[in-house]
Design an enzyme around this catalytic site. Structure first.
Site, PDB file in Angstrom:
ATOM      1  N   CYS A   1      62.246 -64.196 -30.808  1.00 57.59           N
ATOM      2  CA  CYS A   1      61.673 -65.541 -30.843  1.00 57.59           C
ATOM      3  C   CYS A   1      62.520 -66.451 -31.741  1.00 57.59           C
ATOM      4  O   CYS A   1      63.574 -66.894 -31.322  1.00 57.59           O
ATOM      5  CB  CYS A   1      60.207 -65.469 -31.251  1.00 57.59           C
ATOM      6  SG  CYS A   1      59.275 -66.906 -30.696  1.00 57.59           S
TER       7      CYS A   1
ATOM      8  N   HIS B   1      57.851 -61.787 -27.626  1.00 60.39           N
ATOM      9  CA  HIS B   1      57.611 -60.790 -28.684  1.00 60.39           C
ATOM     10  C   HIS B   1      57.372 -59.418 -28.066  1.00 60.39           C
ATOM     11  O   HIS B   1      56.222 -59.039 -27.823  1.00 60.39           O
ATOM     12  CB  HIS B   1      56.376 -61.192 -29.503  1.00 60.39           C
ATOM     13  CG  HIS B   1      56.605 -62.371 -30.372  1.00 60.39           C
ATOM     14  ND1 HIS B   1      57.098 -62.281 -31.656  1.00 60.39           N
ATOM     15  CD2 HIS B   1      56.428 -63.695 -30.130  1.00 60.39           C
ATOM     16  CE1 HIS B   1      57.203 -63.486 -32.175  1.00 60.39           C
ATOM     17  NE2 HIS B   1      56.809 -64.371 -31.265  1.00 60.39           N
TER      18      HIS B   1
ATOM     19  N   GLU C   1      57.418 -56.640 -29.384  1.00 62.22           N
ATOM     20  CA  GLU C   1      56.714 -55.700 -30.282  1.00 62.22           C
ATOM     21  C   GLU C   1      55.237 -55.539 -29.929  1.00 62.22           C
ATOM     22  O   GLU C   1      54.629 -54.518 -30.219  1.00 62.22           O
ATOM     23  CB  GLU C   1      56.868 -56.123 -31.750  1.00 62.22           C
ATOM     24  CG  GLU C   1      56.197 -57.437 -32.161  1.00 62.22           C
ATOM     25  CD  GLU C   1      57.099 -58.660 -32.004  1.00 62.22           C
ATOM     26  OE1 GLU C   1      57.975 -58.650 -31.112  1.00 62.22           O
ATOM     27  OE2 GLU C   1      56.914 -59.632 -32.762  1.00 62.22           O
TER      28      GLU C   1
HETATM   29  N1  GLN Z   1      59.144 -71.470 -34.758  1.00 62.71           N
HETATM   30  C1  GLN Z   1      59.649 -71.127 -33.476  1.00 62.71           C
HETATM   31  C2  GLN Z   1      58.860 -71.809 -32.368  1.00 62.71           C
HETATM   32  O1  GLN Z   1      57.795 -72.288 -32.588  1.00 62.71           O
HETATM   33  C3  GLN Z   1      59.610 -69.634 -33.266  1.00 62.71           C
HETATM   34  C4  GLN Z   1      58.245 -69.080 -33.136  1.00 62.71           C
HETATM   35  C5  GLN Z   1      58.197 -67.589 -33.270  1.00 62.71           C
HETATM   36  O2  GLN Z   1      59.161 -66.997 -33.740  1.00 62.71           O
HETATM   37  N2  GLN Z   1      57.094 -66.980 -32.934  1.00 62.71           N
HETATM   38  O3  GLN Z   1      59.315 -71.867 -31.255  1.00 62.71           O
END
Ligand code: GLN
Length: 557
Positions: free
Chosen positions: A382, A508, A510
């Protein structure tokens, strides 16, 4: 057949591992051939944990349907096959939100809306919903018995027993039996008090799971049983263990699953825990070690990255490796490559996890550059993918001021920018791109090889996205977009073909890794890190030998 319910409450102190206990009971019942579902009630007033700091509350676990939930749901998914959704996690805030919406619509037909029966009915309805089509629903009540805010939930489970009877309901209470060093004794009084507290609201626990650092003797068990009105064998030692994946086995050795079946009048089928035994065997017999650095805004606090840590453990177990995980504070790397050379050379892999806000970003960019240039396996999740794109834009594609508009809204090169559909949305609760999305992988990419498929589904939680206007300059410079949504709107994965293992994903992974089904991206990353580590150590040893034989080469004289 109507479902049976197990209600799990906690006493004495918080953090006794109620969620893990509930998940382990679920695992044991599945091993007996039963179908289970699990749910958690959190007594706080936030509608969901989505807007709460993970450094206070722990990780926000995201389900396929895009619900932002309590991290215990992560345990439930890792230990069982239950398919969880927003129905499986309720807070007081969400229960009240529903009731107030009904009241405003006029659904209560002029009645006075009250905690009993309206709040308790809403709670019971939520329980019954997840119990459809399963043999057993395990319902965890968050908080500690005695808290004011958990009272409506306890009242609701008391009523459930009243409605459904003993054969269909079971109260399991998780308590603490501390060992007091000064007296050299295990103390049962906190458990007695906690059960008394439950009794005062009409709940008699059937089984006590006693958290302790040593086995409870027969005498201690009998004493607890006598004072708490349970059978001797219903006093279960829930001893501390080195690996959470041992918990089902430890509880099973204490006979808890047999007891649950008997109390709930369920068919006592033999259990099969071979796969879990194999996991635990691996935990205690690793063939070698792998060391990973997580470079983040803060050094990890409690459970703020629970699923990530577990997914890395799963990746390591898949290769029979022991995982050593170190958190490196990103701000400490901001001074540049020298700081990276000092702090990062002893790691086999570098990971930048998800995160929000500007703090530490420049340090993450340094760490990513270090991994890219030194061919250290890199995994960006992310935020870790977004920063990898910014690093590539700045240092390879020649766009020195590239950034994400999250960190510098005035940047001339917004390689990462606010999700187009979220422009103008100011509310923070539940307004991200959330939950499962299909992603198409490019044939022949590392991502394709790792997944062994061209279409995947992964869970998201973000507000910013890759700006396709920078696709041309970045790919011309060598970055590869390896995954996108089927309609091409969103970039979901990137990689570097001239690097042994450099992967970024907007989702994600995970959240979908389990000990028995390690996620392919984690398995692959840890495997690549291990190989790199073997080579790194061999190179280091060779360099030391060379230095020893030819000291003049390092300018000693
Ligand atoms: N801050 C970034 C976004 O909002 C990444 C978010 C995250 O890593 N979950 O896109």
């Amino acid at each position: 057949m109507s479902a049976k319910y197990i209600f799990v409450t906690g006493g004495v102190v918080s953090s006794l591992g109620k969620g893990l206990a509930a998940a382990s009971i679920g695992c044991l019942l599945e091993s007996r051939g039963l179908k289970v579902n699990l749910m958690k009630f959190d007594p706080y007033l936030n509608v969901d944990p989505g807007t709460m700091s993970p450094f206070q509350h722990g990780e926000v676990f995201v389900t396929d349907d895009g619900a932002e939930t309590d991290l215990d749901l992560g345990h439930y998914e890792r230990f069982t096959h239950a398919k969880l959704s927003r129905d499986n996690n309720w807070t007081t805030g969400r229960i009240y939100e529903q009731i107030i919406a009904k009241e405003r619509r006029g659904d209560y037909l002029g009645k006075t809306v009250q905690v009993i029966p309206h709040v308790t009915n809403e709670i019971k309805a939520a329980m019954k919903k997840v119990a459809q089509d399963v043999d057993v629903a395990i319902v965890e009540i968050g908080g500690t018995v005695g808290d004011i805010e958990s009272l409506p939930f306890l009242e609701a489970i008391r009523q459930m027993r009243q409605e459904l009877g003993r054969e269909h309901t079971l109260f399991m209470h998780v308590t603490l039996v501390p060992f007091i060093a000064a007296a050299q004794e295990l103390k049962t009084k906190p458990t007695q008090h906690s059960v008394k507290e439950l009794l005062s609201i009409g709940i008699q626990p059937d089984i006590l799971l006693c958290r302790t650092d040593r086995f409870l003797s027969k005498e201690i068990k009998s004493k607890i049983a006598l004072f708490c009105n349970v059978e001797d064998e219903a006093v279960i030692t829930a001893k501390d263990v080195a690996s959470i994946y041992e918990v089902p086995l430890v509880l099973s050795n204490e006979g808890v699953d047999t007891l649950v079946l008997r109390y709930l009048h369920l068919e006592p089928k033999d259990h099969d825990l071979k796969e879990w035994e194999e996991i635990v065997r691996r935990v205690y017999n690793p063939k070698a070690e792998v060391t990973i650095a997580i470079v983040g805004k803060y050094v990890e606090y409690e459970d703020s990255y629970k699923s990530l840590k577990e997914a890395l453990v799963h990746g390591a177990l898949a290769h029979n490796l022991k995982l050593t995980l170190n958190w490196v504070e990103a701000e400490g790397l901001e001074s540049g490559q020298r700081a990276c050379k000092e702090q990062l050379p002893d790691y086999d892999g570098i990971l930048v996890p998800g995160g929000f806000g500007k703090r530490g970003i420049e340090g993450m960019l340094q760490a990513i550059r270090y991994a890219r240039e030194n061919k250290v396996p890199y995994f960006g999740i992310c935020l870790g993918m977004q920063t990898a794109c910014v690093e590539y834009a700045r240092n390879v594609a020649g766009l020195a001021e590239a950034n994400s508009s999250e960190f510098n809204p005035a940047t001339p090169h917004r390689v990462i920018y606010k999700l187009r559909e979220l422009r103008g949305v100011e509310e923070l609760g539940g307004t991200m791109r959330l939950g499962a999305w299909t992603c198409k992988l490019e044939p022949g990419t590392l991502a394709h090889k790792i997944y062994g498929a061209l279409e995947i589904s992964e869970r998201h939680r973000h507000r910013y996205e890759f700006n396709r206007e920078y696709e041309e300059p970045l790919t011309a410079a060598g970055l590869r977009i390896s995954g996108s949504t089927p309609d091409g709107t969103y970039v979901e994965m990137i990689e570097l073909p001239d690097h042994p293992h450099f992967i970024g994903c907007q989702f994600h992974p995970e959240f979908k890794s389990k000990p028995l089904e390690p996620h392919p991206l984690f398995k692959s990353f840890v495997g690549a890190a291990y190989e790199y580590g073997v080579k790194r150590r061999a190179d280091k040893a060779a360099a030391e030998i060379e230095m020893f034989h030819r000291p003049e080469k390092v300018g000693r004289r």
